[in-house]
Design a protein around this motif. Structure first.
Motif, PDB file in Angstrom:
ATOM      1  N   PRO A 339      38.455  38.504  83.820  1.00 57.70           N
ATOM      2  CA  PRO A 339      38.689  38.495  85.267  1.00 57.70           C
ATOM      3  C   PRO A 339      37.411  38.755  86.069  1.00 57.70           C
ATOM      4  O   PRO A 339      37.301  38.317  87.217  1.00 57.70           O
ATOM      5  N   VAL A 340      36.449  39.456  85.466  1.00 59.99           N
ATOM      6  CA  VAL A 340      35.191  39.711  86.174  1.00 59.99           C
ATOM      7  C   VAL A 340      34.331  38.441  86.177  1.00 59.99           C
ATOM      8  O   VAL A 340      33.883  37.984  87.231  1.00 59.99           O
ATOM      9  N   TYR A 341      34.150  37.835  84.992  1.00 61.94           N
ATOM     10  CA  TYR A 341      33.350  36.601  84.914  1.00 61.94           C
ATOM     11  C   TYR A 341      33.935  35.522  85.817  1.00 61.94           C
ATOM     12  O   TYR A 341      33.202  34.808  86.512  1.00 61.94           O
ATOM     13  N   GLU A 342      35.262  35.398  85.801  1.00 58.76           N
ATOM     14  CA  GLU A 342      35.905  34.331  86.571  1.00 58.76           C
ATOM     15  C   GLU A 342      35.564  34.426  88.058  1.00 58.76           C
ATOM     16  O   GLU A 342      35.558  33.423  88.769  1.00 58.76           O
ATOM     17  N   ARG A 343      35.284  35.631  88.520  1.00 60.29           N
ATOM     18  CA  ARG A 343      35.015  35.819  89.947  1.00 60.29           C
ATOM     19  C   ARG A 343      33.528  35.852  90.294  1.00 60.29           C
ATOM     20  O   ARG A 343      33.130  35.395  91.359  1.00 60.29           O
ATOM     21  N   THR A 344      32.709  36.363  89.371  1.00 59.21           N
ATOM     22  CA  THR A 344      31.284  36.479  89.708  1.00 59.21           C
ATOM     23  C   THR A 344      30.460  35.326  89.174  1.00 59.21           C
ATOM     24  O   THR A 344      29.377  35.046  89.677  1.00 59.21           O
ATOM     25  N   GLY A 345      30.943  34.668  88.113  1.00 58.17           N
ATOM     26  CA  GLY A 345      30.127  33.640  87.464  1.00 58.17           C
ATOM     27  C   GLY A 345      29.035  34.270  86.618  1.00 58.17           C
ATOM     28  O   GLY A 345      28.877  35.498  86.578  1.00 58.17           O
ATOM     29  N   GLY A 346      28.271  33.433  85.936  1.00 60.16           N
ATOM     30  CA  GLY A 346      27.328  33.910  84.933  1.00 60.16           C
ATOM     31  C   GLY A 346      26.010  34.422  85.481  1.00 60.16           C
ATOM     32  O   GLY A 346      25.357  35.264  84.868  1.00 60.16           O
TER      33      GLY A 346
END
Lengths: 489, 212
Positions: A339-346
């Motif tokens: 859920p964190v990656y999905e919102r902040t991106g890489g």
């Protein structure tokens, strides 16, 4: 003359390459979260891939047994890593290849640059590889006057737009089809101006752009998915055929691999070739997997170099739990479910290894120089929901590693933080009932701060550490203790 | 100390520091034999489905004698083709175009000029819709000939069809190059949707020989 005047990207000055960003995760994430286009693109792409992965993993009755096999094979590999590497070296050398060893990114780049120069070529074709992204090889080649052409579609998009990769598998996951069309129209020489944003048309444009490069390339550069110690066989797992082109048509092939990519036996691929495609692209099998062993007379490159890269991996191996991070097969399933990656991106992670696995791998690879090291913030880039462990095809216990690294950071810090002061204040307030009652009275102040919206959005330091990232609900008009006293006394 | 010695020394020290107290036991509790018997009508049926699902076109024939008819049919208008040196000659019976045999090896530009390539396969995997080309096999040939032409016609015999990945790995010899092919070239790089047709052959026809 400086590199800047030549319009070239500067070579990474850190000998570790691109394992560390320039700002902490919370700071970078703040900016990423404000980019609504980015969030839409990532949300769409990760939803698509999660559904595909779930469907093909559901087809496999023995998925959990395969995961356990993958986990144990990797643990066994780490326990025998030096011996397996020596065996791999013997096999590759015995089959006509040359093996090089590199202590860090800088040394790996130097080896590759010298090898390319030795061929007299001034351009190379590249298969997408995390290892060469990690070392910053393209910049090193450019500084040496060698043009490196990325041939994977997403990597090409990143290269053409002078961007950074944001995902293992799809480095341009943060771009949608319309943006990709714009990039191609702007940056791709000789592109058809009537190009639409239909994915098939975009793929065709990439084919036309790279076709001559492939057919005339003299040097190819690749990474590795699995290297078999027993036989000296290397493998590259890919989709587009750009990998096959780079591995087959040039005279010289240079392959860079992190030392953890070795597997003991050929038979072990029966596990990994089931786990990897279903976890990464959500396919039963990716379109192309190539395997080769040294040099084969009459087939493919007749000169083959393998560069074995440490670059911090030995630091990771020394940690009994932390070494699990070296088990990673770079499928990116943990990114797609996070859920964190999905919102902040890489990009917010700084290191070229983003997402949950990046958050536990990058700080271990670089080591942490102190509380101000930007990689020290990565173990906090998680809500500890555990989705990454469930998705990991080799059962890396990422949540456990995150907690462990947070604990290590707390134990190591020397100066009190805002959190320490807040906790000390709470300890004082909670020591006696009288103090606690006084503290409760102060909650009325919170209601004033929250106002009619019922939320507190900004507090002074040290409480700002909390309200920077989250709103605080207004305290209730009456606490439990006050209610009890009123109704029971 | 040179880089090799230094890296190995570091890794040995780190390995010893981090090793678990008890030795690692490798578990292989997954299925090593497939649900469907190799070469059976059921496994061919599943292969047909999985190949088709990833956009290969499958042509079923019952016997060796019917291979040529199917191959010539899918080659259609192709004016020239390349074949590996050991391709059975009767697979092309009735083909009117130019046949170029890759022996001595053709130059890359010559491969780029032909319309199609016809090969056999070493093994096929029904669970995943995959066939494997072995460079050492005379009816499959070196890797470039199945890569540069835009249309690949692959003949797969029932005896070479297995159900699962472990069965295929057990049959393969990695000492010469292998290429695992699952459908025509494709990419998932735009919004993670699969679209066919990038750098490898954009058209893939499979002639599947055996009970249907």
């Amino acid at each position: 003359m400086t590199a800047v005047e030549l319009g070239m990207p500067t070579v990474a000055s850190d000998p570790h390459g691109h394992l560390r960003g320039t700002e902490s995760f919370p700071r970078a994430a703040h900016r990423a979260l404000a980019d609504t286009q980015l969030r839409r693109n990532l949300g769409h792409a990760t939803r698509t891939i999660r559904a595909k992965r779930a469907a093909v993993v559901g087809e496999v009755d023995d998925w959990e047994e395969l995961r356990r096999a993958g986990e144990s094979l990797k643990a066994d590999t780490m326990a025998r890593l030096p011996e397996l590497l020596v065996q791999l070296e013997e096999q590759v050398t015995g089959r006509g290849g040359t093996v090089h060893w590199a202590r860090d990114a800088e040394e790996a780049n130097r080896i590759v640059v010298d090898l390319v120069r030795g061929t007299g070529a001034d351009e190379v074709v590249k298969v997408k590889s995390m290892a060469t992204q990690e070392t910053g090889l393209n910049e090193a080649l450019e500084a040496a006057g060698v043009a490196a052409f990325e041939t994977d579609l997403a990597e090409l998009i990143v290269q053409l737009s002078h961007d950074r990769p944001s995902h293992f598998l799809v480095p341009a996951i943060h771009r949608n089809r319309a943006e990709i069309r714009e990039i191609f129209l702007r940056e791709m020489p000789g592109v058809d101006p009537s190009l639409t944003d239909e994915p098939r048309r975009l793929a065709m444009a990439a084919r036309a752009h790279l076709r001559r490069k492939f057919l005339t390339a003299r040097v190819g550069i690749s990474g590795v998915n699995f290297a078999v110690a027993e036989t000296g066989t290397l493998s590259v797992v890919e989709s587009e055929g750009n990998g096959r082109m780079c591995l087959t048509l040039p005279d010289t092939l240079i392959t860079v691999m992190g030392v953890e990519k070795v597997v003991p036996t050929w038979r072990d691929l029966e596990v990994f070739l089931q786990l990897l495609p279903r976890s990464s692209t959500g396919e039963r099998m990716n379109p192309y997997t190539s395997t080769w062993t040294g040099v084969t007379p009459g087939d493919g490159p007749q000169t083959f170099h393998l560069v074995l890269l440490d670059n911090g991996r030995s630091n990771v191996l020394a940690s009994p739990d932390g070494r699990q991070a070296l088990h990673c097969i770079r499928c990116s399933a943990c990114l797609n479910v996070c859920p964190v990656y999905e919102r902040t991106g890489g990009h917010a992670y700084g290191s070229i290894y983003p997402g949950p696995i990046g958050a536990v791998l990058s700080p271990q690879l670089t080591g942490i120089s102190g509380p101000d090291d930007v990689n020290a913030s990565l173990p906090y880039a998680s809500s500890l929901c555990g989705a990454c462990f469930d998705a990991c095809p080799v059962r890396i216990d990422i949540p456990h590693l995150l907690v462990q690294q947070r604990a290590a950071a707390v134990a190591a810090h020397t100066r009190p933080t805002g959190q320490d002061l807040t906790m000390q204040a709470a300890a004082i307030a909670m020591t006696t009932p009288g103090r606690f009652k006084l503290a409760e009275k102060a909650l009325g102040l919170g209601r004033v701060l929250a106002g009619r919206k019922g939320r507190i959005t900004g507090l002074p330091w040290p409480m700002s550490g909390w309200t920077n990232a989250r709103d605080l609900p207004a305290p209730p008009a009456e606490t439990f203790r006050q209610w009890w006293e009123r109704t029971h006394s | 100390m040179n880089a090799r010695e230094e890296v190995l020394a570091r890794l040995r020290t780190a390995r010893d520091a981090g090793n678990p107290a008890t030795p690692v036991v490798v578990t292989r509790d997954f299925a090593t034999t497939g649900r469907l018997d190799p070469g059976s009508a059921a496994v061919l049926e599943r292969l047909d489905e999985t190949l088709t699902d990833y956009k290969a076109t499958v042509h079923r024939v019952a016997s060796e004698a019917e291979i040529a008819g199917a191959v010539v049919g899918v080659l259609g208008e192709a004016r020239s083709i390349v074949v590996p040196a050991g391709l059975p000659g009767d697979w092309l019976r009735g083909y009117a175009g130019q046949v170029r045999t890759d022996g001595p090896p053709l130059a890359v530009d010559e491969l780029d000029a032909v319309d199609a390539v016809v090969t056999g396969a070493a093994v096929a995997i029904a669970d995943t819709g995959t066939f494997v080309l072995a460079s050492a096999a005379s009816d499959q040939g070196r890797r470039a000939i199945t890569l540069v032409p835009d249309h690949h016609v692959c003949v797969i015999r029932a005896a070479d069809v297995v159900c699962s990945v472990p069965e295929a790995i057990a049959r393969l010899d990695p000492s010469s190059p292998l290429t695992f092919v699952s459908g025509p070239s494709a990419t998932s790089d735009i919004e993670l949707d699969r679209v066919e047709g990038v750098h490898g052959p954009r058209r893939l026809d499979v002639v599947l020989v055996g009970p249907g």
